[in-house]
Design an enzyme around this catalytic site. Structure first.
Site, short mmCIF file in Angstrom:
data_model
loop_
_atom_site.label_atom_id
_atom_site.label_comp_id
_atom_site.label_asym_id
_atom_site.label_seq_id
_atom_site.Cartn_x
_atom_site.Cartn_y
_atom_site.Cartn_z
N SER A 53 35.19 53.63 40.00
CA SER A 53 35.31 53.37 41.26
C SER A 53 36.08 54.62 42.14
O SER A 53 36.38 54.62 43.24
CB SER A 53 36.58 52.12 41.16
N GLU A 190 33.69 40.98 34.81
CA GLU A 190 33.84 41.11 36.49
C GLU A 190 33.36 40.20 36.99
O GLU A 190 32.16 39.84 37.16
CB GLU A 190 33.66 42.49 36.82
O1 KIV Z 1 35.33 51.54 38.06
C1 KIV Z 1 36.34 50.65 37.85
O2 KIV Z 1 37.38 50.66 38.39
C2 KIV Z 1 35.87 49.55 36.92
C3 KIV Z 1 36.83 48.48 36.91
C4 KIV Z 1 36.76 47.52 38.23
C5 KIV Z 1 36.92 47.35 35.95
O3 KIV Z 1 35.14 49.35 36.34
#
Ligand code: KIV
Length: 288
Positions: A53, A190
């Site tokens: 992310s 998720e």
């Molecule tokens: O990349 C991320 O932050 C994630 C979380 C949302 C679990 O995979």
């Protein structure tokens, strides 16, 4: 505020299964640099996820797909320096494990050796199962991730909840069991219906960590920037904002800019002096 009594040193990975057995919730948050790693540690967080992310929250892309191994290694190294007690899990970026088991092992080992993380996370089941077996076989712990898997959001029809038909819910349950059998030590769920997350949580002995998956998971994860309100605009439905740091930071930066422009900053308290005689010498000129 409730915090778990803290033992000295790194949280042992094997403690996570014990927390599940005792019904104690596991707390995970993303972090992408030294200060966010330090903050997570100071707040008593159990697991720090250096999530891909970061491609969106830190690097300004509009999906997680452009994150590279090089991006993730820099961020993971910094977060791992800050997060001493929490387990640090690095997200394997898109392209770093999809092609072959060999790629997956090579890149997972880079995360452990070059960035100092404790484990890696991969998305999906199916072909990912063989990657999990290979990486775990090489001695690197793996966290799985099913439901809404952002790296394949296009194939899933966008960023939307998964497992909302009986058939798809059953597929998620089968995937969860298969990922446990392949060797995952934990599983992110998720954006799946709460009832599906509860079934999966009871069906596997490894801890489930939910995001948009209801209160029945063994733990929860949120993105650092979401929970602290570090951007303008709306968050996804499953996010709870615990602060509005964007407004706090914007207001502080605005005051700083205004004070520099008006001359109100810096004041004497922010300024260094020099001994009087050195100043006189400097102003009248040093002897030749
Ligand atoms: O990349 C991320 O932050 C994630 C979380 C949302 C679990 O995979």
């Amino acid at each position: 505020m409730s915090t778990r009594p803290r033992s000295a040193g790194k949280l042992p990975l094997t403690d996570l299964a014990e927390l599940k057995q005792r019904g104690e919730k596991i707390v995970m948050v993303t972090a992408y640099d030294y200060p966010s790693g330090r903050l997570a540690d100071a707040a008593g967080i159990d697991i720090v996820l250096v999530g891909d992310s970061a491609a969106m929250t830190v690097l300004g892309h509009d999906s997680t797909v452009p994150a590279t191994m090089e991006d993730m290694l820099v961020l993971a190294r910094a977060a791992a320096r800050g997060a001493e007690r929490p387990l640090v899990v690095a997200d394997m970026p898109f392209g770093s494990y999809q092609v072959s088991d060999e790629d997956a092992v090579r890149n997972a080992v880079r995360f452990v050796k070059d960035a100092g993380v404790d484990a890696v996370k991969v998305e999906g089941a199916g072909p990912t199962l063989s990657r999990v077996r290979a990486v775990v076989g090489a001695g690197v712990p793996v966290m799985g991730h099913i439901g809404l898997t952002p790296q394949s959001a296009t194939m899933l029809g966008g960023y939307r909840a998964q497992g909302r038909t009986a058939k798809r819910a059953q597929q998620l349950l089968d995937d969860a069991v298969a990922l446990e059998e392949a060797g995952c030590f934990s599983l992110v769920l998720e954006c799946v219906p709460a009832e599906v997350a509860v079934r999966i949580t009871h069906a596997v002995s490894i801890p489930t960590i939910g995001i948009g998956a209801g209160a029945g998971c063994d733990g929860q994860v949120l993105v650092f920037h979401d929970l602290l309100g570090l951007y303008e605009g709306r968050s996804p439905r499953f996010v709870k904002r615990y602060a509005d740091l964007y407004s706090v930071a914007r207001e502080a930066l605005g005051r700083y800019a205004a004070e520099v422009r008006s001359g109100a900053f810096p004041q004497e308290a922010h300024t260094y002096a020099m001994p009087e005689e050195e100043l006189t010498l400097f102003q009248t000129g040093l002897p030749a």
